[in-house]
Design an enzyme around this catalytic site. Structure first.
Site, PDB file in Angstrom:
ATOM      1  CG  HIS A 155      -1.971  -1.044   1.143  1.00 57.75           C
ATOM      2  ND1 HIS A 155      -2.843  -1.145   0.096  1.00 57.75           N
ATOM      3  CD2 HIS A 155      -2.271  -2.070   1.974  1.00 57.75           C
ATOM      4  CE1 HIS A 155      -3.659  -2.176   0.302  1.00 57.75           C
ATOM      5  NE2 HIS A 155      -3.318  -2.753   1.421  1.00 57.75           N
ATOM      6  CE  LYS A 592     -13.535   2.975   0.130  1.00 59.48           C
ATOM      7  NZ  LYS A 592     -14.702   3.035  -0.803  1.00 59.48           N
TER       8      LYS A 592
END
Length: 930
Positions: A155, A592
């Site tokens: 990431h 999220k």
């Protein structure tokens, strides 16, 4: 006027922090001198004026200082803006280094003083285990099946260049030298001059990357931490733990030999194997990744062997050796007459020659120092370990046991931990890709099969039939789509890698967005086609790992695994993996999807349900926690997070991701790195072996948490997914658009070519909210949830929430993490970013809601915790914020000003570069990006 930049740091007086203050002042003075020497008095005085006004405003809420600060920053030229950003950014980096060194300093002072071991250290955990009745044999049995693995991921939240990290390492070494040595006047001068050179080099090193990172660039960056920390500090950790256990055992058994533990802690990696949304990870990239990793391991072993050979100079005239050692010496190709009577040197020389041949055979490379002659290559790392063990045992048995405890000990452990591949590389792919590939393979073999039209049970039936058949499904005579060819190629590459480097090189295959049994069976079919699943033998050469990510996925995780375990064909395969099944839980996407509170609660419930299902099927559960760096992506202190897991969720085995800037913060400094590795091991031991001191959550706690989660979920979804125009508000009020151009990683910011929040990756989502200082994913919805709960329970609601905070580690950890996020947020700065939204009506309809929720959340948090202010119980973080936040405010202000210029059409390259520099500086100051 202050003559030296950053020489005054406004901290509460505390003798323990005196050295920290001195380091910050010292580094600030050198940075100030560097700025003055490089750019003159005018730039220096400008930066100093900005600094002083920012401190006055942060410390005293001095509105005149704020007005002067804003006036100064709003009128800077582009060149002046660049220098201001660089100065405040580099100061943030230097404060980070000073704080890390202070942690090392305080830990050493604690140990030197002989104080009781601190919570989170292995020494404390071992003491506690013995105090509660555990003995050495029980602990040794625990380590036989234990597994602790921090996994470095691909990431792209690490915004720093490797060159910057190298400069910082040089400064850290000089700070450490000042701490550990009583320097002579001459040495002090030399240290000071070296520090000045190091800071000057840092100042003159480009902060930004000129081009986008490739996957192999990310691999190389990740490998740096093996050089800095892992290759040396992991063996040191094992040695320390073994000595602790041996000392305990020696108290009751005077003849005990040094304990040697299994290699229960190993690093892992996704870098070079994570294909989810990254088209640049291919079979070729995987092959090169493993070669780069192996090269690092071999170079380390060869260097260590060369040094070891120089140290083991014992002569046969003076020492006896074992028969096996003598055989090793006689098989060495080293025929130098100078070493003819030095059997240990000859043995090491022979091992070096064999390892050099292995290096050449596997990687086509020769060592920098050539071997003394030709020798047969090792077939495996285990053969190398066996030879090193011969040296160890001969020394131990012949009066030289002390020599087994130095370099040889650490090298033996390193080979056991890192093998020939350094770190296992996990493969990860989205379930949608597997689904399409399997559908194509099935239809190519039988055009009557329309896999995508089948329901779940029909899919399971056809997949079970295929994975049970030894007949290959893919045909070399058919042409498949590029996607299908790519997927088959990388799994076949994994099979080849296992044959080349060992089974541990690529041991795990992870399925993103898993939500059904067919997702696991689709992967199983692809593994069969690639030689990693053997239907006739019922053997599986890798772990099939579902990743449950969204709120809905988490809710079905236990039923899915229950159904999977009931399939005989899969149960047979699982038996070949020791009846252990790994499940990965996604913190980022669930956050999220449903917000901070609901994500945490659904993860907790999913773990409880999985524990029950696995117990019913007598399968060992290993959880892999996909935690991000920031709280908005599941981050937070690892020790508390592991201990807050539900009873039975750890079971001696745990994996968790280490991502982005957290890798640098945790493992960039070797001693800090070892301390963080130790924390993971200690927490796993405590969570597994110590009886939970707190009772199971009371029914009213569970009921209250369910209500809170429902309210928070609705509040979060209403804002993020149901408010008209919120998508536009997000893109205009944050730096999300500009992050895409920052060259911080190889993966696109979105899974699809759209601006929809649903398609946006969790990393840039959180990163963007961090930059504008709202940190919205880490707290939004909690204030509304508590208000609604208290309204429904006016009599005892607050008392129940306070009892939950006091008596339930899960809830207290959730609130502690949220408190850290709120302390780093700044609603005043966030309001400046809100002004970037062009539509005034949209801005006025959304920002007041966010501001109101922010205020409410802080109020209810303080009411529940009983604190008068944030971080009252966390003085270390509070001190850190005091140190650095006055230097963040100017960066945020300048970033907003540059965003306005850029979005209004100013195409000056200095404006774009300034935005990117400010992103870097703010991320460094917060020590969180994504």
């Amino acid at each position: 006027m202050n003559t030296h930049l950053y020489t005054k740091v406004d901290l509460a007086e505390d003798d323990k922090d005196l050295s920290l203050r001195e380091d910050i002042r010292h580094l600030g003075r050198i940075l100030g001198d560097t700025v003055r020497n490089q750019h003159g008095d005018q730039i220096f005085e400008l930066i100093e004026r900005v600094r002083q006004n920012s401190i006055r405003f942060r410390r005293d809420a001095d509105q005149a200082a704020r007005a002067e600060l804003e006036s100064t920053l709003d009128t800077l030229t582009n060149d002046q803006t660049t220098q201001v950003i660089r100065a405040f950014s580099y100061f943030s980096h230097l404060v980070n280094l000073a704080e890390d060194q202070h942690h090392v300093r305080r830990t050493r002072a604690h140990q030197i003083a002989g104080s009781a071991p601190r919570r989170g250290s292995l020494a404390h955990t071992i003491e506690e285990l013995y105090r509660t009745g555990h003995n050495t044999q029980q602990l040794l049995e625990f380590f036989q099946t234990a597994e602790v693995s921090p996994v470095l991921t691909a990431h792209p939240t690490e915004v720093q260049r490797k060159s910057i990290l190298n400069c910082q390492m040089a400064i850290t070494r000089l700070l450490d030298e000042r701490d550990r040595m009583q320097l002579t006047p001459e040495e002090s001068v030399a240290n000071e001059e070296a520090m000045q050179r190091a800071v000057l080099t840092l100042w003159q090193t480009r902060m930004l990357r000129m081009s986008k990172l490739s996957v192999l660039d990310e691999v190389e960056n990740g490998l740096s931490f093996y050089d800095y920390t892992f290759l040396r500090e992991l063996p040191h950790l094992y040695a320390g733990l073994e000595d602790l256990l041996s000392s305990k055992d020696a108290a009751s058994n005077a003849t005990v030999q040094q304990i040697e533990l299994p290699s229960f802690m190993k690093m892992g990696s996704w870098i070079g194997g994570d294909r989810d949304g990254n088209p640049f990870v291919t079979a070729s990239v995987l092959e090169k990744t493993l070669a780069m990793q192996a090269t690092r391991a071999f170079k380390f072993y060869l260097d260590e062997l060369h040094t070891l050979g120089s140290q083991l100079s014992m002569a046969t005239l003076l020492v006896n050796v074992s028969v096996d050692l003598q055989a090793l010496a006689e098989s060495s190709p080293d025929h130098s007459p100078h070493r003819a009577d030095e059997p240990y040197r000859l043995a090491v020389s022979g091992i070096y020659a064999r390892l050099a041949s292995t290096y050449k055979q596997l990687l086509g490379l020769d060592p920098a120092i050539h071997a003394s002659g030709d020798a047969a290559a090792y077939a495996s790392a285990e053969e190398l370990v066996a030879d090193l063990d011969v040296i160890h045992q001969s020394l131990f048995d012949n009066g030289s046991a002390a020599l087994t405890r130095g370099r040889l000990r650490h090298l033996r452990r390193a080979v056991r931990v890192f093998g020939f591949y350094l770190a296992p590389v996990d493969l990860r792919q989205n379930s949608d890709v597997h689904e399409r590939v399997v559908a194509e393979l099935l239809q190519a073999a039988n055009p009557a099969v329309h896999y995508l039209e089948l329901n779940e049970e029909q899919r399971i039936a056809i997949l079970v039939e295929e994975i049970s058949s030894s007949r290959p499904l893919a045909s070399p005579y058919l042409t498949y789509s590029e996607e299908t060819q790519s997927e088959l190629a990388i799994y076949r590459g994994a099979c080849t890698a296992q044959q080349r480097y060992g089974k541990g090189a690529v041991p795990n295959c992870i399925i993103s967005k898993a939500d059904g049994v067919s997702d696991m069976l689709e992967l199983a079919l692809l593994l069969k086609e690639s030689g990693l699943l053997h239907p006739t033998e019922g053997r599986l050469d890798v772990n099939i790992i579902p990743l449950f990510e969204t709120i809905g996925d988490l809710q079905v995780s236990a039923p899915v695994m229950d159904r999977l375990f009931g399939i005989p064909a899969y149960a047979r395969l699982l038996a070949s993996r020791g009846n252990a099944q790994e499940v990965m839980l996604g913190y980022s996407d669930s956050n999220k999807d449903g917000g901070f509170l609901t994500s945490g609660w659904e993860l907790y419930k999913a773990e409880l349900d999985l524990v029950k299902v696995f117990a019913n099927h007598q399968i060992r559960l290993r959880l892999f926690h996909g935690r991000g760096g920031s709280v908005g992506r599941g981050g937070g202190p690892s020790f508390q997070a592991i201990l807050a897991q539900p009873a039975g969720a750890v079971q001696g085995q745990i994996r968790l991701t280490e991502q982005g800037e957290v890798i640098t913060a945790k493992y960039g400094n070797p001693e800090v790195g070892r301390r963080n590795l130790e924390v993971l091991a200690a927490a796993t031991m405590e969570a597994s072996l110590l009886a939970h001191t707190e009772a199971a959550p009371r029914p009213e706690f569970l009921s209250a948490m369910e209500e809170l989660s429902d309210h928070a979920f609705r509040a979060y979804r209403h804002l993020v997914y149901e408010t008209e125009g919120f998508e536009q508000y997000f893109w205009e009020s944050t730096v999300i658009s500009e992050i895409a151009g920052l060259n911080i990683g190889s993966r696109p910011a979105s899974r699809k070519k759209s601006t929809a929040i649903e398609d946006l990756r969790a990393i840039p989502w959180v990163f963007s909210w961090s930059q504008c200082r709202l940190m919205l994913p880490g707290w939004f919805g909690f204030g509304s949830a508590v208000q609604s709960y208290l309204k429904a329970h006016p009599q005892d609601g607050l008392q129940i929430l306070r009892a939950m905070f006091k008596d339930w580690s899960f809830f207290s950890t959730v609130l502690s993490n949220m408190e850290m996020v709120l302390a780093k947020s700044d609603i005043g700065i966030a309001s400046r970013y809100a002004q970037l939204v062009k539509d005034e009506a949209l801005r006025d309809s959304i920002f007041p809601r966010i501001k109101g929720e922010h205020e409410t959340t802080i109020e209810v948090l303080k009411a529940i915790s009983g604190q008068d202010e944030l971080l009252a119980a966390n003085p270390l973080l509070k001190r850190s914020i005091v140190n650095r936040f006055p230097y963040l405010s100017p960066l945020n202000h300048v970033q907003v000003e540059l965003l306005e210029r850029y979005r209004q059409g100013d195409q000056d390259e200095r404006v774009r570069r300034g935005i990117h520099l400010s992103i870097n500086g703010i991320a460094a100051g917060l020590r969180n990006s994504g």
